[in-house]
Write a protein that holds these residues in place. Structure first.
Motif, PDB file in Angstrom:
ATOM      1  N   TYR A  77       0.794  -1.265  -0.039  1.00  0.00           N
ATOM      2  CA  TYR A  77      -0.020   0.102   0.013  1.00  0.00           C
ATOM      3  C   TYR A  77       0.936   1.062  -0.217  1.00  0.00           C
ATOM      4  N   ARG A  78       0.268   2.319  -0.391  1.00  0.00           N
ATOM      5  CA  ARG A  78       1.075   3.646  -0.673  1.00  0.00           C
ATOM      6  C   ARG A  78       2.112   3.599  -1.219  1.00  0.00           C
ATOM      7  N   ASN A  79       1.837   3.171  -2.849  1.00  0.00           N
ATOM      8  CA  ASN A  79       3.389   3.575  -3.539  1.00  0.00           C
ATOM      9  C   ASN A  79       2.945   3.856  -4.761  1.00  0.00           C
ATOM     10  N   GLY A  80       1.638   4.739  -5.051  1.00  0.00           N
ATOM     11  CA  GLY A  80       1.502   5.352  -6.260  1.00  0.00           C
ATOM     12  C   GLY A  80       1.443   4.231  -7.490  1.00  0.00           C
ATOM     13  N   ILE A  81       1.102   3.176  -7.168  1.00  0.00           N
ATOM     14  CA  ILE A  81       0.689   2.010  -8.047  1.00  0.00           C
ATOM     15  C   ILE A  81      -0.740   2.644  -8.781  1.00  0.00           C
ATOM     16  N   GLY A  82      -0.653   2.216 -10.263  1.00  0.00           N
ATOM     17  CA  GLY A  82      -1.980   2.333 -10.718  1.00  0.00           C
ATOM     18  C   GLY A  82      -2.324   1.127 -11.728  1.00  0.00           C
ATOM     19  N   GLY A  83      -3.080   1.468 -12.470  1.00  0.00           N
ATOM     20  CA  GLY A  83      -3.575   0.525 -13.474  1.00  0.00           C
ATOM     21  C   GLY A  83      -4.577  -0.664 -12.741  1.00  0.00           C
ATOM     22  N   ASN A  84      -5.067  -1.593 -13.705  1.00  0.00           N
ATOM     23  CA  ASN A  84      -6.035  -2.331 -13.226  1.00  0.00           C
ATOM     24  C   ASN A  84      -5.210  -3.471 -12.387  1.00  0.00           C
ATOM     25  N   ILE A  85      -6.063  -4.429 -11.487  1.00  0.00           N
ATOM     26  CA  ILE A  85      -5.640  -5.540 -10.833  1.00  0.00           C
ATOM     27  C   ILE A  85      -5.478  -6.624 -11.966  1.00  0.00           C
ATOM     28  N   PRO A  86      -4.382  -7.052 -12.244  1.00  0.00           N
ATOM     29  CA  PRO A  86      -4.130  -8.181 -13.379  1.00  0.00           C
ATOM     30  C   PRO A  86      -4.614  -9.427 -12.895  1.00  0.00           C
ATOM     31  N   PRO A  87      -5.140 -10.311 -13.669  1.00  0.00           N
ATOM     32  CA  PRO A  87      -5.463 -11.523 -13.605  1.00  0.00           C
ATOM     33  C   PRO A  87      -4.311 -12.532 -12.811  1.00  0.00           C
ATOM     34  N   SER A  88      -3.331 -12.081 -13.005  1.00  0.00           N
ATOM     35  CA  SER A  88      -1.997 -13.048 -12.392  1.00  0.00           C
ATOM     36  C   SER A  88      -2.112 -12.965 -10.837  1.00  0.00           C
TER      37      SER A  88
END
Length: 326
Positions: free
Chosen positions: A187-198
């Motif tokens: 958490y709190r890492n500036g990570i974006g995009g969708n949650i991948p199926p992996s």
């Protein structure tokens, strides 16, 4: 050893080019086999002798190497040296207070939490093959994990929250393929995009997952509902959308669920209020989404409210905490 003695060592009658001041030698062999060692002992204090020194050759000592150790100490030392070469990672970070080894000398735990580290994640971490726990939270680490990070087959705990990894979650998806991962905090890492199926790759082992307070978007992939071993599931503080699947009823060990501060909508599945999910240790945070009061009815029965220790369901986009219970 005796004061003044020096010990020159030979292996299979070949000078090892090693001289010690004590009468013992620590060495290693690369291959199984039989090895013969002896030493020449010299003491230059015997000045009254013709040669002004005394040299004695010890008896042969035969050592049989049946099995070669895994060599983890040398491997791990080299890996730490590589990590220390990455800008922002100093050699002084690695000491007895931050690096922990097992009885064989293999590094099994590293704790570098809150050490003011500022730099890219070093690829050489993937060479610490016996690593079980890695704590890197509360630094300013950037970049992605190396593609071979999943070679860490014993890594069960990865805490790298409150850093600056950035990018999309799919850029970091190798962490979901760690064979032993149980506790993953990003958490709190500036990570974006969708949650991948992996993310479903971690279904056999993952029990605690926090991806909160990032910039994740889109609907939850169906694969996320395969993480049925989760007892802690935090995806709060993102821009996630869509509805919660009835498959969440399979999370029978769930204690902490935090989906607050997103854009979820639609009816909360009645499965979330099932008997298996109801006990006095639960913490459910559902507030600050797009749920209507009617959407929440399945978990707002008097029975459930009396059993849950904490369930926060308001405010929502359409109502506040002042809305009376029907």
């Amino acid at each position: 050893g005796v004061d003044g003695n020096s010990y020159k060592w030979f292996r299979n009658d070949v000078d090892m080019d090693v001289t010690t001041e004590i009468n013992s030698l620590t060495t290693s062999e690369a291959n199984p086999g039989e090895y013969t060692y002896y030493c020449q002992i010299t003491n230059e204090t015997f000045n009254g002798l013709t040669n002004s020194s005394l040299t004695v050759t010890s008896e042969n000592i035969t050592v049989t190497v049946v099995e070669v150790a895994n060599g983890c100490r040398k491997r791990d030392i080299e890996a730490l040296a590589e990590i220390a070469e990455v800008p922002g990672w100093e050699e002084s970070l690695f000491n007895d207070q931050t690096v922990f080894r097992n009885d064989d000398g293999c590094i099994i735990r590293i704790n570098l939490a809150n050490k003011n580290i500022s730099g890219e994640f070093p690829a050489a971490f993937a060479k610490l093959l016996n690593l079980q726990e890695l704590y890197l939270e509360q630094n300013n680490i950037t970049g992605t994990f190396p593609s071979n990070f999943a070679d860490l087959t014993e890594l069960s705990v990865l805490h790298i929250y409150e850093n600056n990894l950035g990018g999309n979650l799919s850029d970091h998806e190798v962490v979901f393929s760690l064979p032993a991962i149980q506790d993953l905090q990003m958490y709190r890492n500036g990570i974006g995009g969708n949650i991948p199926p992996s993310i479903g790759n971690a279904a056999k082992t993952l029990s605690s997952l926090s991806l909160g307070d990032n910039d994740l978007t889109g609907d939850l992939p169906v694969e996320i509902y395969s993480l049925t071993k989760l007892f802690r599931f935090h995806i709060n503080g993102n821009e996630l959308t869509g509805s919660i699947s009835p498959l969440i009823g399979d999370f029978t060990d769930l204690d902490h669920l935090d989906i607050s501060d997103n854009n979820f909508s639609g009816p909360i599945p009645s499965e979330l209020g099932s008997e298996e999910l109801t006990d006095d240790n639960k913490r459910f945070w559902l507030q600050d989404n797009q749920f209507t009061f009617g959407d929440l009815i399945p978990i707002l029965s008097f029975d459930n409210l009396g059993s849950y220790s904490s369930i926060i369901y308001a405010p929502q986009a359409g109502f506040t905490t002042t809305t009376p219970f029907p």
